[in-house]
Motif scaffolding. Structure first.
Motif, PDB file in Angstrom:
ATOM      1  N   PHE A 185      10.624   4.327   8.731  1.00  0.00           N
ATOM      2  CA  PHE A 185      11.090   4.853   7.911  1.00  0.00           C
ATOM      3  C   PHE A 185      10.571   6.410   8.866  1.00  0.00           C
ATOM      4  O   PHE A 185       9.608   6.802   8.888  1.00  0.00           O
ATOM      5  N   HIS A 186      12.108   7.279   8.781  1.00  0.00           N
ATOM      6  CA  HIS A 186      12.297   9.323   9.289  1.00  0.00           C
ATOM      7  C   HIS A 186      13.384   9.909   8.411  1.00  0.00           C
ATOM      8  O   HIS A 186      14.057   9.693   8.400  1.00  0.00           O
ATOM      9  N   GLN A 187      12.381  10.616   7.349  1.00  0.00           N
ATOM     10  CA  GLN A 187      13.000  11.673   6.644  1.00  0.00           C
ATOM     11  C   GLN A 187      13.218  13.140   7.632  1.00  0.00           C
ATOM     12  O   GLN A 187      12.129  13.616   7.792  1.00  0.00           O
ATOM     13  N   SER A 188      13.960  13.752   8.776  1.00  0.00           N
ATOM     14  CA  SER A 188      13.781  15.082   8.626  1.00  0.00           C
ATOM     15  C   SER A 188      14.404  16.406   8.225  1.00  0.00           C
ATOM     16  O   SER A 188      13.966  17.243   8.393  1.00  0.00           O
ATOM     17  N   GLY A 189      15.188  15.700   7.482  1.00  0.00           N
ATOM     18  CA  GLY A 189      16.076  16.865   6.429  1.00  0.00           C
ATOM     19  C   GLY A 189      16.545  18.284   7.622  1.00  0.00           C
ATOM     20  O   GLY A 189      17.330  18.734   7.615  1.00  0.00           O
ATOM     21  N   TYR A 213      14.254   2.801  11.464  1.00  0.00           N
ATOM     22  CA  TYR A 213      14.606   1.878  12.829  1.00  0.00           C
ATOM     23  C   TYR A 213      13.540   0.742  12.992  1.00  0.00           C
ATOM     24  O   TYR A 213      12.856   1.075  12.083  1.00  0.00           O
ATOM     25  N   PRO A 214      13.649   0.389  14.038  1.00  0.00           N
ATOM     26  CA  PRO A 214      12.530  -0.037  14.419  1.00  0.00           C
ATOM     27  C   PRO A 214      11.235  -0.166  14.483  1.00  0.00           C
ATOM     28  O   PRO A 214      11.468   1.492  15.651  1.00  0.00           O
ATOM     29  N   GLU A 215      10.178   0.040  14.135  1.00  0.00           N
ATOM     30  CA  GLU A 215       8.916   0.526  14.145  1.00  0.00           C
ATOM     31  C   GLU A 215       8.489   0.758  15.836  1.00  0.00           C
ATOM     32  O   GLU A 215       8.746  -0.240  16.681  1.00  0.00           O
ATOM     33  N   GLY A 216       8.222   2.337  16.151  1.00  0.00           N
ATOM     34  CA  GLY A 216       7.858   2.859  17.171  1.00  0.00           C
ATOM     35  C   GLY A 216       9.216   3.347  17.788  1.00  0.00           C
ATOM     36  O   GLY A 216       9.348   3.700  19.142  1.00  0.00           O
ATOM     37  N   GLU A 217       9.870   2.729  18.205  1.00  0.00           N
ATOM     38  CA  GLU A 217      12.159   3.395  18.589  1.00  0.00           C
ATOM     39  C   GLU A 217      12.291   5.214  17.993  1.00  0.00           C
ATOM     40  O   GLU A 217      12.754   5.816  18.866  1.00  0.00           O
ATOM     41  N   GLY A 268       6.265 -10.179   1.141  1.00  0.00           N
ATOM     42  CA  GLY A 268       7.063 -10.955   2.578  1.00  0.00           C
ATOM     43  C   GLY A 268       7.540 -10.051   3.979  1.00  0.00           C
ATOM     44  O   GLY A 268       7.927 -11.546   4.827  1.00  0.00           O
ATOM     45  N   VAL A 269       6.973  -9.442   3.727  1.00  0.00           N
ATOM     46  CA  VAL A 269       7.057  -8.726   4.855  1.00  0.00           C
ATOM     47  C   VAL A 269       5.123  -8.656   5.290  1.00  0.00           C
ATOM     48  O   VAL A 269       4.527  -7.750   5.153  1.00  0.00           O
ATOM     49  N   GLU A 270       5.262  -8.893   7.146  1.00  0.00           N
ATOM     50  CA  GLU A 270       3.898  -8.962   7.321  1.00  0.00           C
ATOM     51  C   GLU A 270       2.857  -7.470   7.560  1.00  0.00           C
ATOM     52  O   GLU A 270       1.725  -7.716   6.945  1.00  0.00           O
ATOM     53  N   GLU A 271       3.877  -7.089   7.866  1.00  0.00           N
ATOM     54  CA  GLU A 271       3.178  -5.434   8.236  1.00  0.00           C
ATOM     55  C   GLU A 271       4.190  -4.475   7.685  1.00  0.00           C
ATOM     56  O   GLU A 271       5.215  -4.566   6.912  1.00  0.00           O
ATOM     57  N   PRO A 272       3.021  -3.080   7.481  1.00  0.00           N
ATOM     58  CA  PRO A 272       4.115  -2.499   6.951  1.00  0.00           C
ATOM     59  C   PRO A 272       4.753  -1.607   7.000  1.00  0.00           C
ATOM     60  O   PRO A 272       5.006  -1.690   8.139  1.00  0.00           O
ATOM     61  N   VAL A 273       5.740  -1.186   6.349  1.00  0.00           N
ATOM     62  CA  VAL A 273       6.069  -0.115   7.326  1.00  0.00           C
ATOM     63  C   VAL A 273       5.909   1.249   6.798  1.00  0.00           C
ATOM     64  O   VAL A 273       6.135   1.357   5.904  1.00  0.00           O
ATOM     65  N   THR A 274       6.164   2.036   7.883  1.00  0.00           N
ATOM     66  CA  THR A 274       5.604   3.532   7.654  1.00  0.00           C
ATOM     67  C   THR A 274       6.144   3.970   7.103  1.00  0.00           C
ATOM     68  O   THR A 274       7.845   4.575   7.742  1.00  0.00           O
ATOM     69  N   PHE A 275       6.428   5.544   6.879  1.00  0.00           N
ATOM     70  CA  PHE A 275       7.675   6.307   6.202  1.00  0.00           C
ATOM     71  C   PHE A 275       6.781   7.822   6.509  1.00  0.00           C
ATOM     72  O   PHE A 275       5.718   8.445   6.410  1.00  0.00           O
ATOM     73  N   TRP A 276       7.300   8.114   7.403  1.00  0.00           N
ATOM     74  CA  TRP A 276       7.371   9.555   8.496  1.00  0.00           C
ATOM     75  C   TRP A 276       8.092  10.526   7.958  1.00  0.00           C
ATOM     76  O   TRP A 276       9.420  10.501   7.680  1.00  0.00           O
ATOM     77  N   MET A 277       7.889  12.406   7.862  1.00  0.00           N
ATOM     78  CA  MET A 277       8.966  12.756   7.579  1.00  0.00           C
ATOM     79  C   MET A 277       8.530  14.394   8.620  1.00  0.00           C
ATOM     80  O   MET A 277       7.190  13.967   8.423  1.00  0.00           O
ATOM     81  N   SER A 278       9.367  14.609   8.608  1.00  0.00           N
ATOM     82  CA  SER A 278       8.986  16.342   9.530  1.00  0.00           C
ATOM     83  C   SER A 278       7.962  17.082   8.096  1.00  0.00           C
ATOM     84  O   SER A 278       8.605  17.166   7.223  1.00  0.00           O
ATOM     85  N   ARG A 279       6.970  17.721   9.039  1.00  0.00           N
ATOM     86  CA  ARG A 279       6.353  18.744   8.133  1.00  0.00           C
ATOM     87  C   ARG A 279       7.020  19.631   7.623  1.00  0.00           C
ATOM     88  O   ARG A 279       6.578  20.224   6.743  1.00  0.00           O
ATOM     89  N   SER A 280       8.209  19.869   8.075  1.00  0.00           N
ATOM     90  CA  SER A 280       8.941  21.525   7.604  1.00  0.00           C
ATOM     91  C   SER A 280       9.149  20.839   6.266  1.00  0.00           C
ATOM     92  O   SER A 280       9.687  21.568   5.217  1.00  0.00           O
ATOM     93  N   GLN A 281       9.706  19.624   6.477  1.00  0.00           N
ATOM     94  CA  GLN A 281      10.453  18.593   5.522  1.00  0.00           C
ATOM     95  C   GLN A 281       9.341  18.522   4.381  1.00  0.00           C
ATOM     96  O   GLN A 281       9.222  18.940   3.153  1.00  0.00           O
TER      97      GLN A 281
END
Length: 121
Positions: free
Chosen positions: A32-36, A47-51, A68-81
């Motif tokens: 995930f990426h949350q930009s605001g 997104y697909p990881e790394g896209e 049920g999902v092998e790898e974790p789902v990363t959650f990123w956020m823009s620094r300003s948000q």
């Protein structure tokens, strides 16, 4: 840098976890990426990881374990948000309706939505 307290910074509702399992089966590892920014600021993009290329302007808030999902789902956020939301716990949910065409769930007729609560509540 996110605080290092025991409160999870990001969590998933059961509906969000279900959708992530479906998307993982179709697209492989996810992020995930949350930009605001220009798109819906309360909707994290999946997104697909790394896209989505992250960098110094982004903060990794969580690596979410999804049963049920092998790898974790990363959650990123823009620094300003993050500077605005750094006192909140984020809850990723799913709601009816079409979100951004950039996010993987768009064809499903639903969209991810971030809800927030103040840390400590």
């Amino acid at each position: 840098m996110p605080p290092t307290d025991p409160t999870p910074r990001v969590e998933l509702t059961p509906a969000a976890a279900d959708l992530l399992r479906k998307l993982r089966d179709a697209h492989g590892p996810l992020m995930f990426h949350q930009s605001g920014g220009c798109c819906d600021g309360s909707a994290p993009m999946c997104y697909p990881e790394g896209e989505f290329k992250t960098g110094d302007s982004d903060v990794l808030l969580a690596s979410l374990a999804v049963e049920g999902v092998e790898e974790p789902v990363t959650f990123w956020m823009s620094r300003s948000q993050y500077e605005v939301w750094n006192h909140t716990r984020l809850i990723v949910d799913v709601v009816p309706g079409r979100g951004s065409g950039f996010s993987l769930e768009a064809p499903e007729g639903v969209r991810f939505l971030t809800r927030s609560r103040l840390v400590g509540t």
